[in-house]
Design a protein around this motif. Structure first.
Motif, PDB file in Angstrom:
ATOM      1  N   ASN A  10      -3.769 -32.005   3.778  1.00 37.42           N
ATOM      2  CA  ASN A  10      -4.108 -31.038   2.729  1.00 37.42           C
ATOM      3  C   ASN A  10      -5.057 -29.936   3.185  1.00 37.42           C
ATOM      4  OD1 ASN A  10      -2.502 -32.299   0.720  1.00 37.42           O
ATOM      5  ND2 ASN A  10      -4.103 -33.828   0.434  1.00 37.42           N
ATOM      6  N   VAL A  11      -4.699 -29.273   4.271  1.00 35.55           N
ATOM      7  CA  VAL A  11      -5.482 -28.148   4.787  1.00 35.55           C
ATOM      8  C   VAL A  11      -5.157 -26.908   3.946  1.00 35.55           C
ATOM      9  CG1 VAL A  11      -5.798 -26.611   6.766  1.00 35.55           C
ATOM     10  CG2 VAL A  11      -5.585 -29.079   7.120  1.00 35.55           C
ATOM     11  N   ASN A  12      -6.183 -26.257   3.389  1.00 36.77           N
ATOM     12  CA  ASN A  12      -5.972 -25.023   2.623  1.00 36.77           C
ATOM     13  C   ASN A  12      -5.483 -23.918   3.545  1.00 36.77           C
ATOM     14  OD1 ASN A  12      -6.877 -25.752  -0.013  1.00 36.77           O
ATOM     15  ND2 ASN A  12      -8.968 -25.688   0.716  1.00 36.77           N
ATOM     16  N   VAL A  13      -4.490 -23.180   3.095  1.00 36.22           N
ATOM     17  CA  VAL A  13      -3.967 -22.036   3.834  1.00 36.22           C
ATOM     18  C   VAL A  13      -4.126 -20.800   2.959  1.00 36.22           C
ATOM     19  CG1 VAL A  13      -1.973 -21.019   4.980  1.00 36.22           C
ATOM     20  CG2 VAL A  13      -2.276 -23.503   5.004  1.00 36.22           C
ATOM     21  N   TRP A  14      -4.749 -19.769   3.541  1.00 35.42           N
ATOM     22  CA  TRP A  14      -5.009 -18.526   2.825  1.00 35.42           C
ATOM     23  C   TRP A  14      -4.254 -17.384   3.480  1.00 35.42           C
ATOM     24  CZ3 TRP A  14      -8.297 -18.688  -1.370  1.00 35.42           C
ATOM     25  CH2 TRP A  14      -9.070 -19.837  -1.506  1.00 35.42           C
ATOM     26  N   LEU A  15      -3.687 -16.497   2.698  1.00 31.93           N
ATOM     27  CA  LEU A  15      -3.188 -15.210   3.176  1.00 31.93           C
ATOM     28  C   LEU A  15      -4.307 -14.243   2.842  1.00 31.93           C
ATOM     29  CD1 LEU A  15      -0.795 -13.918   4.548  1.00 31.93           C
ATOM     30  CD2 LEU A  15       0.094 -13.320   2.305  1.00 31.93           C
ATOM     31  N   GLY A  16      -5.098 -13.920   3.847  1.00 28.26           N
ATOM     32  CA  GLY A  16      -6.414 -13.332   3.654  1.00 28.26           C
ATOM     33  C   GLY A  16      -7.385 -14.494   3.768  1.00 28.26           C
ATOM     34  N   ASP A  17      -8.388 -14.545   2.975  1.00 26.89           N
ATOM     35  CA  ASP A  17      -9.301 -15.679   2.877  1.00 26.89           C
ATOM     36  C   ASP A  17     -10.141 -15.522   1.625  1.00 26.89           C
ATOM     37  OD1 ASP A  17     -11.586 -14.101   3.349  1.00 26.89           O
ATOM     38  OD2 ASP A  17     -11.642 -14.569   5.457  1.00 26.89           O
ATOM     39  N   PRO A  18     -11.029 -16.481   1.322  1.00 30.35           N
ATOM     40  CA  PRO A  18     -11.819 -16.358   0.093  1.00 30.35           C
ATOM     41  C   PRO A  18     -12.983 -15.377   0.178  1.00 30.35           C
ATOM     42  CG  PRO A  18     -11.846 -18.632   0.943  1.00 30.35           C
ATOM     43  CD  PRO A  18     -11.153 -17.784   1.946  1.00 30.35           C
ATOM     44  N   TRP A  19     -13.323 -14.869   1.366  1.00 28.50           N
ATOM     45  CA  TRP A  19     -14.568 -14.127   1.551  1.00 28.50           C
ATOM     46  C   TRP A  19     -14.423 -12.641   1.839  1.00 28.50           C
ATOM     47  CZ3 TRP A  19     -13.206 -18.356   4.635  1.00 28.50           C
ATOM     48  CH2 TRP A  19     -13.671 -19.575   4.146  1.00 28.50           C
ATOM     49  N   TYR A  20     -13.417 -12.247   2.609  1.00 32.07           N
ATOM     50  CA  TYR A  20     -13.305 -10.862   3.085  1.00 32.07           C
ATOM     51  C   TYR A  20     -12.071 -10.181   2.501  1.00 32.07           C
ATOM     52  CZ  TYR A  20     -16.727 -12.331   6.527  1.00 32.07           C
ATOM     53  OH  TYR A  20     -17.855 -12.808   7.131  1.00 32.07           O
ATOM     54  N   PRO A  21     -12.062  -8.843   2.486  1.00 35.19           N
ATOM     55  CA  PRO A  21     -10.878  -8.123   2.014  1.00 35.19           C
ATOM     56  C   PRO A  21      -9.669  -8.446   2.887  1.00 35.19           C
ATOM     57  CG  PRO A  21     -12.730  -6.615   2.340  1.00 35.19           C
ATOM     58  CD  PRO A  21     -13.137  -7.939   2.898  1.00 35.19           C
ATOM     59  N   GLY A  22      -8.496  -8.344   2.311  1.00 33.24           N
ATOM     60  CA  GLY A  22      -7.267  -8.561   3.065  1.00 33.24           C
ATOM     61  C   GLY A  22      -6.981  -7.399   3.995  1.00 33.24           C
ATOM     62  N   SER A  23      -6.174  -7.650   5.008  1.00 33.81           N
ATOM     63  CA  SER A  23      -5.792  -6.619   5.968  1.00 33.81           C
ATOM     64  C   SER A  23      -4.774  -5.662   5.377  1.00 33.81           C
ATOM     65  CB  SER A  23      -5.180  -7.274   7.210  1.00 33.81           C
ATOM     66  OG  SER A  23      -6.132  -8.052   7.863  1.00 33.81           O
ATOM     67  N   LEU A  24      -4.708  -4.465   5.948  1.00 31.53           N
ATOM     68  CA  LEU A  24      -3.684  -3.505   5.562  1.00 31.53           C
ATOM     69  C   LEU A  24      -2.414  -3.855   6.323  1.00 31.53           C
ATOM     70  CD1 LEU A  24      -5.802  -0.238   5.533  1.00 31.53           C
ATOM     71  CD2 LEU A  24      -4.995  -1.564   3.575  1.00 31.53           C
ATOM     72  N   ALA A  25      -1.754  -4.885   5.821  1.00 30.44           N
ATOM     73  CA  ALA A  25      -0.548  -5.419   6.452  1.00 30.44           C
ATOM     74  C   ALA A  25       0.271  -6.119   5.378  1.00 30.44           C
ATOM     75  CB  ALA A  25      -0.923  -6.399   7.556  1.00 30.44           C
ATOM     76  N   LYS A  26       1.513  -6.424   5.711  1.00 30.66           N
ATOM     77  CA  LYS A  26       2.361  -7.226   4.845  1.00 30.66           C
ATOM     78  C   LYS A  26       2.952  -8.346   5.686  1.00 30.66           C
ATOM     79  CE  LYS A  26       3.230  -3.985   1.274  1.00 30.66           C
ATOM     80  NZ  LYS A  26       3.803  -2.710   1.118  1.00 30.66           N
ATOM     81  N   VAL A  27       2.961  -9.540   5.120  1.00 26.64           N
ATOM     82  CA  VAL A  27       3.484 -10.716   5.803  1.00 26.64           C
ATOM     83  C   VAL A  27       4.778 -11.124   5.125  1.00 26.64           C
ATOM     84  CG1 VAL A  27       3.032 -13.119   6.380  1.00 26.64           C
ATOM     85  CG2 VAL A  27       1.171 -11.448   6.451  1.00 26.64           C
ATOM     86  N   GLU A  28       5.842 -11.181   5.923  1.00 27.37           N
ATOM     87  CA  GLU A  28       7.150 -11.601   5.404  1.00 27.37           C
ATOM     88  C   GLU A  28       7.274 -13.118   5.423  1.00 27.37           C
ATOM     89  OE1 GLU A  28      11.282 -10.415   4.330  1.00 27.37           O
ATOM     90  OE2 GLU A  28       9.775  -9.037   5.041  1.00 27.37           O
ATOM     91  N   SER A  29       6.725 -13.733   6.462  1.00 25.55           N
ATOM     92  CA  SER A  29       6.789 -15.185   6.544  1.00 25.55           C
ATOM     93  C   SER A  29       5.669 -15.721   7.428  1.00 25.55           C
ATOM     94  CB  SER A  29       8.143 -15.655   7.088  1.00 25.55           C
ATOM     95  OG  SER A  29       8.312 -15.220   8.418  1.00 25.55           O
ATOM     96  N   ILE A  30       5.163 -16.873   7.051  1.00 29.28           N
ATOM     97  CA  ILE A  30       4.291 -17.683   7.902  1.00 29.28           C
ATOM     98  C   ILE A  30       4.923 -19.071   7.880  1.00 29.28           C
ATOM     99  CG2 ILE A  30       2.034 -18.738   8.240  1.00 29.28           C
ATOM    100  CD1 ILE A  30       0.797 -16.394   6.795  1.00 29.28           C
TER     101      ILE A  30
END
Length: 115
Positions: A10-30
């Motif tokens: 049960n490892v938490n997975v973040w697209l971005g994270d809880p602390w910093y702004p997200g990147s100027l990018a788009k992710v199609e798949s992880i």
């Protein structure tokens, strides 16, 4: 790909994270793939696409879900970078495991592989 010292549930997975702004990018798949210790995918375990086929922009607080991380794994990523960041901004972050982020105008990968 990477390796860690033990399997973790049960490892938490973040697209971005809880602390910093997200990147100027788009992710199609992880896609997270468990390995068998011999650089082979475990035949009985299906790869897990954490974005479920959606095209998502990383953001602060963008939790994707959970994975059970094994000692060895492979992460496959499809990423469309819109702009390189000079400030810290995350693309993805597995808590206690790998992360991909921008810092100082560079794309950086981090993996916690301590024993």
């Amino acid at each position: 790909s990477g390796s860690g010292s033990k399997a973790t549930k049960n490892v938490n997975v973040w697209l971005g994270d809880p602390w910093y702004p997200g990147s100027l990018a788009k992710v199609e798949s992880i896609i997270y793939k468990k390995m068998d210790g011999k650089d082979n995918l475990k035949e009985n375990l299906n790869p897990k696409d954490l974005t479920q086929g959606s095209r998502i922009k990383p953001g602060k607080g963008g939790k994707l879900g959970y994975v059970d991380m094994t000692k060895e794994y492979e992460i496959e990523l499809e990423l469309d970078v819109e702009n390189v960041e000079s400030e810290w901004s995350n693309i993805f972050h597995f808590v206690g495991g790998p992360a991909l982020y921008y810092f100082g105008n560079q794309l950086r990968f981090y993996s916690n592989t301590t024993e």
